[in-house]
Design an enzyme around this catalytic site. Structure first.
Site, short mmCIF file in Angstrom:
data_model
loop_
_atom_site.label_atom_id
_atom_site.label_comp_id
_atom_site.label_asym_id
_atom_site.label_seq_id
_atom_site.Cartn_x
_atom_site.Cartn_y
_atom_site.Cartn_z
N PHE A 13 0.87 -1.15 0.05
CA PHE A 13 0.04 0.09 0.15
C PHE A 13 0.83 1.40 -0.03
O PHE A 13 0.68 2.06 -0.98
CB PHE A 13 -0.77 -0.07 1.25
N LEU A 81 10.61 -0.65 3.92
CA LEU A 81 8.90 -0.67 4.45
C LEU A 81 8.67 -2.18 4.56
O LEU A 81 7.55 -2.46 5.28
CB LEU A 81 8.11 0.06 3.14
N ALA A 82 9.14 -3.20 3.91
CA ALA A 82 8.82 -4.48 4.03
C ALA A 82 8.88 -4.87 5.43
O ALA A 82 9.66 -4.66 6.18
CB ALA A 82 9.85 -5.24 3.34
N ALA A 83 7.56 -5.59 5.61
CA ALA A 83 7.27 -6.03 7.01
C ALA A 83 6.37 -7.03 7.15
O ALA A 83 5.42 -7.10 6.15
CB ALA A 83 6.97 -4.96 7.95
N TYR A 151 4.77 -7.82 16.99
CA TYR A 151 4.83 -6.88 15.92
C TYR A 151 5.47 -5.57 16.43
O TYR A 151 6.40 -5.07 15.98
CB TYR A 151 3.50 -6.58 15.30
N ASN A 175 -2.30 5.74 12.12
CA ASN A 175 -3.25 4.98 11.10
C ASN A 175 -3.11 5.71 9.82
O ASN A 175 -3.80 6.78 9.69
CB ASN A 175 -4.76 4.93 11.69
N PHE A 207 -18.16 -1.38 16.59
CA PHE A 207 -18.11 -2.13 17.55
C PHE A 207 -17.87 -1.13 18.84
O PHE A 207 -16.87 -0.50 18.65
CB PHE A 207 -16.90 -3.11 17.41
N ARG A 277 -15.13 -4.84 21.02
CA ARG A 277 -14.25 -6.05 21.00
C ARG A 277 -13.08 -6.10 21.87
O ARG A 277 -12.38 -4.89 22.08
CB ARG A 277 -13.59 -5.92 19.33
#
Ligand SMILES: NC(=O)c1ccc[n+]([C@@H]2O[C@H](COP(=O)([O-])OP(=O)(O)OC[C@H]3O[C@@H](n4cnc5c(N)ncnc54)[C@H](O)[C@@H]3O)[C@@H](O)[C@H]2O)c1
Length: 316
Positions: A13, A81-83, A151, A175, A207, A277
């Protein structure tokens, strides 16, 4: 001056937006992705661009950066950025998460320094703060935090390693949302869900009471923060060293989000509330004074960003 940049996670993304912007500005990009959560179709806009070379590889491969530097000696900037991006997946696969989100990053940072690469930018995360009550969240709070998942632990260890090394920079994103966002993302998946409800003309489902807040930043502003971090924004901001929160500094409630998206689509105004939740953090908001002092300002408003996201979702 144009640069040769490595973007790991270029089929994801954020990585696909960053790659496109770098190429549009005349830089060349070496892209690496193993498609663990990225897609070939995210690279459609630049797959055949003359300034783009792609390697389907994992960032955990030994000597990856050294090999790439041999093929592309002019490589001078690394955007890592790869993760492993899913928190639940990280709980099920803690070892792999440490390998990808910490060890590969540490090794890449060490190699970049040895190879004389001038800029290194890592994607940190708000998950490095765990369940923090003090708001807005300042960068130093992560040093006392108890991260809630492998993470968060691995991202924190990477940021701490970068801070200690005095080389490179970790951008701690809150976010992020926008076109090409994975609807299963824990960060902003709620936006994709609301957009889907809206476009289908269904009631929004929340929720809890909907008063939980998040700091939502549009993806093009994230790209701007990357350009500043690497000293490539063309306006003399950056480069940055150390750890920086990246957000708007303003929390938006999930109810507000539902109302704006309902207004942009054909969704009814009525909202269906379901039980809260377990494990959801109530509020999250970045203290952005450190990156603001470097000239970063979120330029796309919440409403405009959502409008662009709805427009994209309607076409795709
Ligand atoms: N989206 C957000 O709101 C958010 C918030 C905080 C931090 N981040 C961080 O930003 C970065 C980009 O996230 P995104 O939202 O674009 O997610 P994404 O899943 O779309 O992108 C991640 C990319 O990395 C690739 N990848 C994963 N493991 C790999 C490996 N071992 N080798 C090579 N490539 C690999 C995936 O295939 C994918 O294309 C991640 O590091 C993520 O942790 C994102």
């Amino acid at each position: 001056m144009t640069k040769n940049c490595l973007v790991t996670g270029c089929a994801g993304f954020i990585g696909s937006h960053l790659t496109q912007t770098l190429l549009d500005a005349g830089h060349s990009v070496v892209g690496v992705d193993n498609f663990a959560s990225g897609y070939v179709h995210n690279m459609e806009g630049f797959r055949n661009h003359a300034g783009f070379s792609f390697y389907e590889k994992s960032i955990t491969e030994d000597g990856l950066l050294t090999d790439l530097k041999q093929t592309h000696p002019e490589l001078d900037v690394v955007f890592q950025l790869a993760a492993v991006v899913s928190v639940p997946y990280s709980v099920e696969h803690p070892e792999l998460t440490m390998q990808v989100n910490f060890e590969a990053n540490r090794d890449m940072l060490d190699a970049a320094q040895k190879l004389g690469i001038s800029r290194f930018v890592f994607a940190g995360s708000a998950a490095e703060y765990g369940n923090e009550d003090r708001l807005p969240v300042k960068e130093e709070y992560a040093d006392e935090a108890e991260q809630l998942s492998p993470y968060g632990v691995a991202k924190y260890q990477s940021s701490a390693y970068i801070a200690q090394s005095g080389y490179g920079c970790s951008l701690r994103f809150f976010n992020i949302f926008g076109p090409r966002q994975d609807p299963t993302s824990q960060y902003s998946g709620v936006i994709s869900r609301f957009v889907d409800f809206g476009l289908a003309g269904k009631n929004m489902v929340i929720f809890g009471d909907g008063e939980q807040t998040r700091d939502f930043l549009y993806v093009s502003d994230v790209v701007t923060s990357y350009l500043i971090a690497a000293g490539l924004d063309g306006q003399g901001r950056g480069p940055l060293t150390g750890v920086y929160n990246v957000g708007t500094g303003r929390g938006r409630s999930v109810r507000e989000l539902a109302t704006v998206i309902a207004g942009l689509t054909s969704a009814p105004e009525e909202i269906d509330f379901k039980p809260e939740r377990a494990g959801d953090i109530k509020h999250s908001c970045a203290d952005v004074s450190k990156i603001s002092a470097e000239g970063f300002v979120a330029e796309v408003s919440f409403e405009d960003g959502l409008g662009r996201t709805v427009e994209w979702a309607g076409k795709s």
